[in-house]
Design a protein around this motif. Structure first.
Motif, short mmCIF file in Angstrom:
data_model
loop_
_atom_site.label_atom_id
_atom_site.label_comp_id
_atom_site.label_asym_id
_atom_site.label_seq_id
_atom_site.Cartn_x
_atom_site.Cartn_y
_atom_site.Cartn_z
N GLN A 1 4.91 4.28 5.45
CA GLN A 1 4.50 5.56 6.19
C GLN A 1 3.09 5.08 6.87
O GLN A 1 1.94 4.53 6.36
CB GLN A 1 3.99 6.72 5.14
N LYS B 1 -0.36 10.22 7.51
CA LYS B 1 -1.45 10.49 6.64
C LYS B 1 -2.66 11.21 7.34
O LYS B 1 -3.55 10.64 7.28
CB LYS B 1 -1.78 9.11 6.07
N TYR C 1 2.07 13.73 2.42
CA TYR C 1 1.01 13.19 2.27
C TYR C 1 -0.13 14.37 2.01
O TYR C 1 0.09 15.37 2.55
CB TYR C 1 0.37 12.63 3.52
#
Length: 540
Positions: free
Chosen positions: A372, A377, A419
């Protein structure tokens, strides 16, 4: 008198059912009476019959007046249960007059009647009805040859001809709705772009259109980039045409071969970025209309999602990096529109939000945590999921049929770690059995409502497969400037290499505020800058 009575049999013909509703009850007896003094008794009746005949000839107008009011009640963001009931009552009344519309010889009236039926259908919780009405509208336009330039009336100056421009507006409005539904449900267009020869209608205001298309008002419009009241919609229509080419390509039987190369997608990104940059001419920072930054950003990011539908195989190859920011921006912006009461409640709008939410969750499900990127994020991800959940909850209050969509999304949102959400212990291997069983039980209903194969595939993978953890190294997805092998239609400017191949932008991490000037592919005064009117961004 007796001879006159027997020779005037036409005065005694029974009144038809339609005329019974028009002629006053006290006069109906004159249609059945055979007696002395009928001449004097029928004097007033004949006058009423003449009025009734004139009234019946104009009943087609009642359809349009009534349907416009029925649709208008549904366009307000604050639509109430009373508004919905009134709209339905008006719709039922309008249906009584529809036959009078089709009795008229003008095919434009027929097409406009179909368009109003389609607009009303967009507010109904029936995917089948919406698809059927849009298809019928476009098919009628084709049967009436509104898509062919050679079928247009020959006038002195078609740019200012009321008749020609009305024909074009009707057709391109049907086209826009057809492309909207093709995108929402990911189904083929009802007519491909290569079969359309009629020109886009002009960037001319209503007051400048004349029945004879004379030249006396030509001077009013000096350059193609001059603003008129139709200009904002013209540019959004260009985005619809870009979406149309994307859909047509994805529907091809050899799409897997096309998709093996990044060329066609890079070209579409270049077209999309050029369109976005050109909106600077019409963008108004203070505006809340379809040319504001937020509205343009919605159209841009929706097209990014259309172009990058994530799978387990491509999500780590740039598709996730592009889809996640686009989903986040769409969800947050749509919720802002709801709070500001700027968006109507349409069934396709509900389905588009479901698709956005599911795509966002799927990207996190399909991408191992170690893969990721920073695009995943951001602190806006949880906010976007909450915004999507809230939007679906509000729309579910409008339609009880939307409750399964809301509940399935909320269930998946609890199961897929994203996230910013705390996960106790190690990540789960798959979603819980209870959630999987519940969603599986809803799949037949979801399939009939959503219909989008890509969205349904993502849901099925999430509920039946483990979280992907061991991915092979992603393929090289570096954008290339070589557009020589792309497979667009001949009408595309890149087909003959007239475009600016080197201007393809790779900055598609989500739409930001408009900046800069006009893109390199088109000049300020290029006539390709203007595109025709559509009903607006109905999907928003």
């Amino acid at each position: 008198m007796a001879a006159h009575r027997t020779s005037s049999s036409d005065a005694y013909e029974p009144i038809s059912a339609e005329w019974r509703e028009i002629i006053h009850p006290r006069d109906r007896k004159h249609w059945l009476v055979e007696g002395v003094g009928l001449e004097s008794k029928n004097a007033l009746t004949r006058d009423r019959v003449i009025i009734a005949q004139r009234r019946m000839k104009g009943l087609w107008k009642d359809y349009f007046v009534t349907m416009v009011h029925a649709v208008a009640l549904l366009l307000t963001p604050r639509v109430s249960e009373s508004d919905i009931a009134t709209s339905q009552s008006l719709y039922n009344t309008a249906m009584k007059y529809l036959a009078y519309v089709f009795a008229q010889p003008d095919p434009i009236l027929h097409a406009q009647a179909y368009l109003l039926l389609t607009l009303h259908a967009l507010h109904s919780p029936s995917s089948q009805m919406i698809v059927t009405m849009v298809s019928a509208t476009m098919r009628y336009c084709v049967m009436a040859q509104l898509h062919l330039a050679e079928s247009e009336p020959k006038v002195l100056n078609p740019v200012f001809s009321l008749e020609v421009q009305t024909r074009r507006r009707v057709f391109w409005s049907a086209y826009a709705l057809d492309r909207l539904i093709s995108w929402i449900y990911h189904i083929p267009n009802n007519i491909i772009d290569e079969h359309i020869s009629v020109e886009l209608f002009s960037n001319v205001g209503d007051s400048d259109l004349h029945r004879d298309g004379s030249d006396d008002c030509r001077i009013r419009i000096e350059t193609p980039s001059q603003k008129t009241h139709v200009s904002p919609a013209l540019h959004l229509f260009r985005c619809r045409r870009i979406q149309s080419r994307i859909i047509s390509t994805m529907m091809r039987s050899d799409f897997e071969e096309i998709n093996a190369s990044t060329t066609w997608r890079e070209h579409m990104l270049g077209e999309l970025d050029a369109w976005r940059s050109q909106l600077r001419l019409l963008s108004d920072v203070a505006s809340k209309s379809y040319t504001s930054d937020r509205w343009v950003g919605m159209a841009y990011n929706y097209t990014i999602l259309l172009l990058h539908q994530p799978t387990k195989e491509n999500v780590c190859s740039g598709f996730g990096d592009r889809s996640v920011p686009a989903c986040v921006q769409i969800a947050i912006t749509f919720r802002t529109f709801q709070k500001d009461r700027q968006t109507a409640q349409l069934w396709p709008g509900l389905l588009s939000q479901v698709a956005v939410g599911i795509t966002l969750l799927y990207c996190f499900w399909a991408t191992p945590p170690q893969r990721q990127t920073p695009a995943y994020k951001t602190r806006e991800v949880p906010e976007a999921l909450r915004a999507c959940s809230t939007a679906l909850a509000i729309l579910a209050e409008r339609w009880i049929q939307a409750e399964p969509l809301r509940d399935v999304f909320d269930t998946l949102a609890r199961e897929v770690p994203v996230y910013g959400m705390v996960v106790d212990g190690s990540p789960p291997r798959r979603i819980s059995a209870e959630s999987a069983f519940y969603i599986q039980s809803q799949m037949p209903l979801l399939a009939s409502i959503i219909m989008h194969r890509g969205v349904l595939r993502m849901i099925r993978e999430i509920i039946t497969e483990d979280f992907p953890r061991d991915f092979p190294e992603p393929h090289d997805q570096t954008l290339s400037a070589d557009l020589g092998g792309h497979l667009c239609s001949e009408e595309c400017p890149f087909f003959q290499r007239t475009g600016h191949a080197g201007s393809v932008s790779t900055n598609v991490q989500g739409f930001d505020s408009l900046g800069g000037g006009i893109g390199g592919a088109f000049g300020v005064d290029d006539e390709t800058l203007m595109f025709p009117l559509l009903f607006g961004s109905a999907e928003f």
